[in-house]
Design a protein around this motif. Sequence first.
Motif, PDB file in Angstrom:
ATOM      1  N   ALA A  40       0.840  -1.199   0.000  1.00 39.00           N
ATOM      2  CA  ALA A  40       0.000   0.000   0.000  1.00 39.00           C
ATOM      3  C   ALA A  40       0.873   1.247   0.000  1.00 39.00           C
ATOM      4  CB  ALA A  40      -0.933   0.015   1.215  1.00 39.00           C
ATOM      5  N   GLY A  41       0.332   2.325  -0.534  1.00 40.22           N
ATOM      6  CA  GLY A  41       1.003   3.620  -0.533  1.00 40.22           C
ATOM      7  C   GLY A  41      -0.029   4.693  -0.829  1.00 40.22           C
ATOM      8  N   HIS A  42       0.346   5.966  -0.665  1.00 38.34           N
ATOM      9  CA  HIS A  42      -0.616   7.039  -0.930  1.00 38.34           C
ATOM     10  C   HIS A  42      -0.103   7.945  -2.041  1.00 38.34           C
ATOM     11  CE1 HIS A  42       1.713  10.256   0.973  1.00 38.34           C
ATOM     12  NE2 HIS A  42       1.929   9.457   2.000  1.00 38.34           N
ATOM     13  N   ALA A  43      -1.014   8.731  -2.605  1.00 35.07           N
ATOM     14  CA  ALA A  43      -0.681   9.599  -3.744  1.00 35.07           C
ATOM     15  C   ALA A  43      -0.732  11.060  -3.321  1.00 35.07           C
ATOM     16  CB  ALA A  43      -1.644   9.339  -4.893  1.00 35.07           C
ATOM     17  N   GLY A  44       0.145  11.453  -2.399  1.00 35.84           N
ATOM     18  CA  GLY A  44       0.217  12.858  -2.017  1.00 35.84           C
ATOM     19  C   GLY A  44      -0.074  13.083  -0.558  1.00 35.84           C
ATOM     20  N   THR A  45       0.946  13.486   0.202  1.00 34.43           N
ATOM     21  CA  THR A  45       0.816  13.675   1.642  1.00 34.43           C
ATOM     22  C   THR A  45      -0.108  14.834   1.991  1.00 34.43           C
ATOM     23  OG1 THR A  45       3.066  12.846   1.973  1.00 34.43           O
ATOM     24  CG2 THR A  45       2.115  14.144   3.757  1.00 34.43           C
ATOM     25  N   LEU A  46      -0.893  14.649   3.031  1.00 37.62           N
ATOM     26  CA  LEU A  46      -1.634  15.727   3.682  1.00 37.62           C
ATOM     27  C   LEU A  46      -1.019  15.966   5.050  1.00 37.62           C
ATOM     28  CD1 LEU A  46      -5.414  14.988   2.952  1.00 37.62           C
ATOM     29  CD2 LEU A  46      -4.121  16.988   2.203  1.00 37.62           C
ATOM     30  N   ASP A  47      -0.898  17.239   5.444  1.00 37.36           N
ATOM     31  CA  ASP A  47      -0.421  17.549   6.788  1.00 37.36           C
ATOM     32  C   ASP A  47      -1.330  16.879   7.818  1.00 37.36           C
ATOM     33  OD1 ASP A  47       1.654  19.094   5.857  1.00 37.36           O
ATOM     34  OD2 ASP A  47       0.537  20.986   6.010  1.00 37.36           O
ATOM     35  N   PRO A  48      -0.799  16.576   9.013  1.00 37.14           N
ATOM     36  CA  PRO A  48      -1.614  15.905  10.027  1.00 37.14           C
ATOM     37  C   PRO A  48      -2.934  16.613  10.339  1.00 37.14           C
ATOM     38  CG  PRO A  48       0.684  15.831  10.672  1.00 37.14           C
ATOM     39  CD  PRO A  48       0.615  16.689   9.438  1.00 37.14           C
ATOM     40  N   GLU A  49      -2.953  17.952  10.370  1.00 41.90           N
ATOM     41  CA  GLU A  49      -4.183  18.667  10.709  1.00 41.90           C
ATOM     42  C   GLU A  49      -5.072  18.939   9.505  1.00 41.90           C
ATOM     43  OE1 GLU A  49      -5.281  19.118  13.804  1.00 41.90           O
ATOM     44  OE2 GLU A  49      -3.492  17.942  14.275  1.00 41.90           O
ATOM     45  N   ALA A  50      -4.617  18.586   8.310  1.00 42.63           N
ATOM     46  CA  ALA A  50      -5.424  18.752   7.107  1.00 42.63           C
ATOM     47  C   ALA A  50      -6.405  17.596   6.975  1.00 42.63           C
ATOM     48  CB  ALA A  50      -4.529  18.831   5.876  1.00 42.63           C
ATOM     49  N   THR A  51      -7.510  17.847   6.276  1.00 42.50           N
ATOM     50  CA  THR A  51      -8.533  16.826   6.059  1.00 42.50           C
ATOM     51  C   THR A  51      -8.759  16.647   4.559  1.00 42.50           C
ATOM     52  OG1 THR A  51     -10.423  18.357   6.050  1.00 42.50           O
ATOM     53  CG2 THR A  51      -9.662  17.544   8.197  1.00 42.50           C
ATOM     54  N   GLY A  52      -9.569  15.645   4.229  1.00 44.62           N
ATOM     55  CA  GLY A  52     -10.002  15.485   2.851  1.00 44.62           C
ATOM     56  C   GLY A  52      -9.399  14.301   2.126  1.00 44.62           C
ATOM     57  N   VAL A  53      -9.354  14.394   0.806  1.00 50.68           N
ATOM     58  CA  VAL A  53      -9.032  13.275  -0.069  1.00 50.68           C
ATOM     59  C   VAL A  53      -7.596  12.800   0.119  1.00 50.68           C
ATOM     60  CG1 VAL A  53      -8.763  12.539  -2.462  1.00 50.68           C
ATOM     61  CG2 VAL A  53     -10.725  13.934  -1.806  1.00 50.68           C
ATOM     62  N   LEU A  54      -7.462  11.547   0.558  1.00 52.92           N
ATOM     63  CA  LEU A  54      -6.174  10.863   0.579  1.00 52.92           C
ATOM     64  C   LEU A  54      -6.386   9.544  -0.156  1.00 52.92           C
ATOM     65  CD1 LEU A  54      -3.229  10.997   1.636  1.00 52.92           C
ATOM     66  CD2 LEU A  54      -3.973   9.523   3.504  1.00 52.92           C
ATOM     67  N   ALA A  55      -5.850   9.464  -1.371  1.00 53.60           N
ATOM     68  CA  ALA A  55      -6.034   8.272  -2.201  1.00 53.60           C
ATOM     69  C   ALA A  55      -4.963   7.242  -1.849  1.00 53.60           C
ATOM     70  CB  ALA A  55      -5.952   8.644  -3.671  1.00 53.60           C
ATOM     71  N   VAL A  56      -5.406   6.071  -1.384  1.00 56.78           N
ATOM     72  CA  VAL A  56      -4.491   5.009  -0.978  1.00 56.78           C
ATOM     73  C   VAL A  56      -4.478   3.931  -2.057  1.00 56.78           C
ATOM     74  CG1 VAL A  56      -3.939   3.281   0.767  1.00 56.78           C
ATOM     75  CG2 VAL A  56      -4.924   5.484   1.460  1.00 56.78           C
ATOM     76  N   ALA A  57      -3.290   3.671  -2.593  1.00 54.51           N
ATOM     77  CA  ALA A  57      -3.120   2.664  -3.636  1.00 54.51           C
ATOM     78  C   ALA A  57      -2.759   1.330  -3.006  1.00 54.51           C
ATOM     79  CB  ALA A  57      -2.021   3.087  -4.606  1.00 54.51           C
ATOM     80  N   LEU A  58      -3.386   0.266  -3.484  1.00 60.20           N
ATOM     81  CA  LEU A  58      -3.119  -1.083  -2.990  1.00 60.20           C
ATOM     82  C   LEU A  58      -2.578  -1.956  -4.114  1.00 60.20           C
ATOM     83  CD1 LEU A  58      -6.432  -1.539  -0.977  1.00 60.20           C
ATOM     84  CD2 LEU A  58      -4.191  -1.000  -0.035  1.00 60.20           C
ATOM     85  N   GLY A  59      -1.594  -2.793  -3.771  1.00 55.12           N
ATOM     86  CA  GLY A  59      -1.064  -3.752  -4.726  1.00 55.12           C
ATOM     87  C   GLY A  59      -0.515  -3.110  -5.989  1.00 55.12           C
ATOM     88  N   GLU A  60      -0.969  -3.602  -7.151  1.00 55.77           N
ATOM     89  CA  GLU A  60      -0.467  -3.118  -8.427  1.00 55.77           C
ATOM     90  C   GLU A  60      -0.818  -1.663  -8.695  1.00 55.77           C
ATOM     91  OE1 GLU A  60       1.451  -5.295 -10.906  1.00 55.77           O
ATOM     92  OE2 GLU A  60       1.753  -5.677  -8.765  1.00 55.77           O
ATOM     93  N   ALA A  61      -1.816  -1.134  -7.993  1.00 53.82           N
ATOM     94  CA  ALA A  61      -2.180   0.278  -8.175  1.00 53.82           C
ATOM     95  C   ALA A  61      -1.069   1.211  -7.720  1.00 53.82           C
ATOM     96  CB  ALA A  61      -3.474   0.595  -7.423  1.00 53.82           C
ATOM     97  N   THR A  62      -0.151   0.736  -6.873  1.00 48.23           N
ATOM     98  CA  THR A  62       0.962   1.579  -6.447  1.00 48.23           C
ATOM     99  C   THR A  62       1.827   1.998  -7.636  1.00 48.23           C
ATOM    100  OG1 THR A  62       2.311  -0.365  -5.919  1.00 48.23           O
ATOM    101  CG2 THR A  62       1.031   0.602  -4.125  1.00 48.23           C
ATOM    102  N   LYS A  63       1.777   1.228  -8.722  1.00 49.84           N
ATOM    103  CA  LYS A  63       2.555   1.577  -9.913  1.00 49.84           C
ATOM    104  C   LYS A  63       1.952   2.768 -10.657  1.00 49.84           C
ATOM    105  CE  LYS A  63       4.143  -3.196 -10.480  1.00 49.84           C
ATOM    106  NZ  LYS A  63       4.081  -4.430 -11.301  1.00 49.84           N
ATOM    107  N   THR A  64       0.727   3.132 -10.327  1.00 53.95           N
ATOM    108  CA  THR A  64       0.082   4.272 -10.981  1.00 53.95           C
ATOM    109  C   THR A  64       0.124   5.528 -10.114  1.00 53.95           C
ATOM    110  OG1 THR A  64      -2.174   3.876 -10.130  1.00 53.95           O
ATOM    111  CG2 THR A  64      -1.494   2.627 -12.087  1.00 53.95           C
ATOM    112  N   VAL A  65       0.720   5.450  -8.929  1.00 49.18           N
ATOM    113  CA  VAL A  65       0.780   6.597  -8.008  1.00 49.18           C
ATOM    114  C   VAL A  65       1.371   7.844  -8.667  1.00 49.18           C
ATOM    115  CG1 VAL A  65       2.006   7.468  -5.972  1.00 49.18           C
ATOM    116  CG2 VAL A  65       0.682   5.359  -5.814  1.00 49.18           C
ATOM    117  N   PRO A  66       2.464   7.742  -9.449  1.00 45.39           N
ATOM    118  CA  PRO A  66       3.029   8.967 -10.048  1.00 45.39           C
ATOM    119  C   PRO A  66       2.040   9.756 -10.894  1.00 45.39           C
ATOM    120  CG  PRO A  66       4.575   7.144 -10.263  1.00 45.39           C
ATOM    121  CD  PRO A  66       3.292   6.556  -9.768  1.00 45.39           C
TER     122      PRO A  66
END
Length: 305
Positions: A40-66
């Motif tokens: 698993a991995g994510h596509a763009g960090t949010l600060d700890p106090e920020a809210t909203g969209v955090l897209a988490v990639a699983l498995g082969e989807a991690t190859k599309t994170v860039p």
Amino acid sequence: MGRKRKGRDISGWLVVDKPAGITSTAVVNKVKWAMNANKAGHAGTLDPEATGVLAVALGEATKTVPYITDALKAYAFTVRLGQATNTDDTEGEVIASSDDRPTDAQIKAALGSFVGDIEQIPPKFSAVKVDGQRAYKMARGGDEDFELAPRPLWVEDLSFLSRPDADHVELELVCGKGGYVRSIARDLGEKLGCYGHVLTLRRIWSGPFETSDGIGLETIDELAKTPELDQYLLPLETGLTDLPALSCRVEDAARLRNGNPGMVITSDLEYGDEAWVACNGEPVAIGIYKAGELHPTRVFVRHDN
């Protein structure tokens, strides 16, 4: 022979509506545990106090994170006027203040200078590296005398939303990769001559992912390790919406998965274009199109469950 990762071979995107008070890494770890995923991995960090969209990639989807980190993103945020902090948000100490307050017209006039190709200096409390060290570690250690180099940023739009009172203004930012909303708030305050920092920050969309796609951590906890949670998983190819989609025959899919060029079906791509290819609706590879063939740069492993 490498060690096999623990967990399921599951691929796709889980969009989390991140709450305040938790790091992006902690959210990824929560999702990985709840989905029993092996990667698993994510596509763009949010600060700890920020809210909203955090897209988490699983498995082969991690190859599309860039392709998501490079895409445009939108943020709704509130600037607290009249105060500068050493972190450029509410987590830091107030280091300067002013009783001056700009008019709505002055704020709107100033926003235009932050649109287009701009340069911004990241906050000193950020993950930018200075001589191999993270800036935030240096700043937390009491060393705030270092300088950070300006970085280029594409800003698609910076809009005035509302003015709840004299001390606050609500804005919306659409920008490219590497943007710091805290820097926008800081620099806007300086331009207006009154100082400023981010009070609240929410990412409302990131590439193809929107807040309406997201689920909360409460739902993830409630449905952890159940088939019901899998129903929220978006397909791997959701992260490839900005790339042309091609198709290929079964025999060429096997070649592409092995990293070899394979024939693809297309009519309008030019030599050297980047695209992704599927066979019978299943993603096979991403690559460069050359004279009727796709030359893979990333291949997707097929999991037969």
